[in-house]
Design an enzyme around this catalytic site. Structure first.
Site, PDB file in Angstrom:
ATOM      1  N   ARG A 134      47.872  44.735  44.296  1.00  0.00           N
ATOM      2  CA  ARG A 134      47.560  44.543  42.885  1.00  0.00           C
ATOM      3  C   ARG A 134      47.438  45.910  42.214  1.00  0.00           C
ATOM      4  NH1 ARG A 134      43.834  47.647  42.905  1.00  0.00           N
ATOM      5  NH2 ARG A 134      43.337  46.966  40.806  1.00  0.00           N
ATOM      6  N   ASP A 186      47.614  47.779  32.157  1.00  0.00           N
ATOM      7  CA  ASP A 186      48.657  46.891  32.684  1.00  0.00           C
ATOM      8  C   ASP A 186      49.865  46.793  31.764  1.00  0.00           C
ATOM      9  OD1 ASP A 186      46.069  45.940  34.110  1.00  0.00           O
ATOM     10  OD2 ASP A 186      47.780  45.242  35.292  1.00  0.00           O
ATOM     11  N   LYS A 219      42.303  45.134  32.746  1.00  0.00           N
ATOM     12  CA  LYS A 219      41.441  44.127  33.361  1.00  0.00           C
ATOM     13  C   LYS A 219      40.397  43.590  32.373  1.00  0.00           C
ATOM     14  CE  LYS A 219      41.641  42.631  36.557  1.00  0.00           C
ATOM     15  NZ  LYS A 219      42.361  41.342  36.673  1.00  0.00           N
ATOM     16  N   GLN A 226      37.131  44.006  41.747  1.00  0.00           N
ATOM     17  CA  GLN A 226      37.975  45.156  42.147  1.00  0.00           C
ATOM     18  C   GLN A 226      37.181  46.459  42.109  1.00  0.00           C
ATOM     19  OE1 GLN A 226      38.938  42.704  40.124  1.00  0.00           O
ATOM     20  NE2 GLN A 226      41.132  42.323  40.200  1.00  0.00           N
TER      21      GLN A 226
END
Ligand code: MRU
Length: 348
Positions: A50, A237, A248, A196
């Site tokens: 990821r 992202d 995120k 994460q």
């Protein structure tokens, strides 16, 4: 510095993709072998691999694996590439690096002699992988200038080595500043719901010998108010042409808190994370993930059965809240359409 290797290609055209299974961290650092395109798709989908740049590199190698199998089944080589790339494109929607990587592989296919399709794809995937590693180093170099000795730095999610094929983006900035002798105190948001920050950033920074303190997401405002945090650095992202940035879920809230406390909020991302086809962040596709990530994360039910759940995996931070975007080419500042254009004058 002890920085983990996220993924690597093992062998030649008959080889496979090896990656660290991030769903097992921090308990276990186990590498798994992906020998089928389904295995690569699944690894991306369930976040074994990821982070936007790492997803892109994994998808590039996944295209090699998928194409090779289709050709062995008798499919025409260019069609084989298209089928593999189209399939991998369905794994996750938000990180544009995935689609950039697949476009790169489609271009390689157009340029390749059909007789050496797999070799040509592997060459291109290796080049894409190396370029990602170089971009991380350059981001670190440019971004390190933004941090000062003694800074408290907040980060959200994991934009480190584990999220790329190199030393990371936001964490590359921290690694390079530390290497230059700056003493930093890093705060890592745990990053609900998949943690994460707790599982990956805290693990990665601790191994690298960086001073890291883990906090819950809902503590960021009060830790800022206490004066412990001087700067925020996060990854991305997908970044639209005006600098609006998807990252995120929770990143937008962190940016609002930083603005309320007068703290600079920086984004660190390679050029492969920019989507200049989107004028602003409103068009960025936001992945929604399973309800169970919130109601029974990591196997423990923490919400009543039947409760309605909303679980977007990303949010969009408007450009006006971002003090600068660090790319491999330098720092975009101020963050607006003209600033982005000045760094990528030939794009779009
Ligand atoms: O859902 P994830 O773990 O793939 O989300 C990752 C992030 O949001 C990262 O901050 C982003 O991809 C930047 S990685 C250098």
């Amino acid at each position: 510095m002890n920085i983990p290797k996220t993924l690597e290609w093992i062998g030649s055209t008959t080889g496979h993709l090896s990656l660290i299974d991030q769903t097992l961290l921090p308990g276990e650092a186990r590498y798994i072998d992906c020998r089928t395109v389904d295995a690569v798709w699944e690894a991306i989908r369930v976040l074994r691999v990821r982070g936007a740049p790492a997803i892109g590199v994994a998808a590039a190698y996944g295209t090699v694996i998928g194409t090779r199998a289709k050709i062995a089944d008798g499919v025409e080589p260019r069609l084989a590439v298209a089928l593999a790339a189209d399939y991998l494109a369905t794994s996750r929607p938000t990180a544009v690096n995935l689609f950039r990587a697949l476009d790169e592989m489609r271009r390689a296919a157009d340029e390749a002699a059909p007789g050496r399709m797999v070799a040509a794809l592997l060459d291109r995937a290796i080049a894409f992988h190396r370029a990602d590693q170089q971009m991380c180093r350059d981001i670190g170099r440019h971004g390190a200038e933004l941090l000062s000795d003694g800074d408290g730095v907040l980060t959200h999610c994991n934009a480190g080595a584990l999220a790329t094929s190199g030393m990371g983006t936001a964490l590359a900035v921290i690694y390079e500043a530390a290497r230059a002798g700056k003493r930093l105190k890093v705060f890592a948001d745990e990053t609900r719901p998949l943690l994460q920050g707790a599982r990956l950033t805290a693990w990665e920074l601790q191994r690298a010998g960086i001073d890291v303190t883990l906090i819950c997401d809902n503590m960021a405002a009060s830790v800022m108010a206490s004066g412990r945090i001087r700067k925020v650095v996060v990854g991305a992202d997908r970044i639209a042409a005006n600098g609006d940035t998807a990252n995120k879920i929770g990143t937008y809230g962190v940016a609002l808190c930083a603005a309320a406390h007068g703290l600079p909020f920086y984004v660190a991302a390679p050029s492969t994370t920019f989507d200049l086809n989107l004028p602003d962040g409103s068009g960025i596709p936001i992945e929604e993930r399973a309800e169970t990530e919130i109601t029974e994360g990591f196997g423990k039910r923490t919400a009543p059965v039947g409760v309605r759940v909303y679980n977007p995996a990303f949010d969009v931070t408007p450009a006006r809240l971002i003090a600068g975007i660090v790319t491999e080419l330098g720092v975009i500042r101020p963050v607006n359409a003209a600033g982005v254009r000045s760094q990528f004058p030939h794009a779009g």
